[in-house]
Design a protein around this motif. Structure first.
Motif, short mmCIF file in Angstrom:
data_model
loop_
_atom_site.label_atom_id
_atom_site.label_comp_id
_atom_site.label_asym_id
_atom_site.label_seq_id
_atom_site.Cartn_x
_atom_site.Cartn_y
_atom_site.Cartn_z
N SER A 29 0.83 -1.20 0.00
CA SER A 29 0.00 0.00 0.00
C SER A 29 0.86 1.25 0.00
O SER A 29 0.56 2.23 -0.70
N ASN A 30 1.95 1.23 0.77
CA ASN A 30 2.87 2.37 0.77
C ASN A 30 3.53 2.54 -0.60
O ASN A 30 3.71 3.66 -1.07
N HIS A 31 3.87 1.43 -1.23
CA HIS A 31 4.47 1.48 -2.57
C HIS A 31 3.50 2.08 -3.58
O HIS A 31 3.86 2.91 -4.41
N LEU A 32 2.23 1.65 -3.50
CA LEU A 32 1.23 2.12 -4.45
C LEU A 32 0.85 3.58 -4.22
O LEU A 32 0.32 4.23 -5.12
N ALA A 33 1.10 4.09 -3.02
CA ALA A 33 0.81 5.50 -2.77
C ALA A 33 1.74 6.40 -3.59
O ALA A 33 1.33 7.47 -4.03
#
Length: 84
Positions: A29-33
């Motif tokens: 999720s952090n990567h996709l942000a």
């Protein structure tokens, strides 16, 4: 694995699998942000969320107290319990 498993080698129990999936989900999720156009990553996130949801449903039916404890420690929101 140390906090949710029975011992250090316990990698297959339901609670350990859910905890590991939760960690991978938060990292992705952090990567996709930051990488909004990563469509393959988005699909992987959806698959992991579905797998975690199925494991949580299984744990809820098998051991409700463990389910409550695990969701509280991991900070996972719970839906309403359906009693049949």
């Amino acid at each position: 694995m140390n906090t949710h498993g029975k011992n250090e080698q316990d990698t297959g129990s339901t609670s350990v699998q859910i905890a590991l999936l939760s960690d991978r989900i938060s990292n992705l999720s952090n990567h996709l942000a930051t990488n909004k156009k990563d469509k393959h990553g988005q699909r992987g996130l959806q698959l992991m969320n579905g797998k975690r949801r199925r494991l949580l449903k299984y744990l809820e039916g098998k051991d409700y107290d463990a389910y409550i404890a695990l969701t509280n420690t991991l900070g996972i929101r719970r839906g309403q319990r359906i009693v049949r």
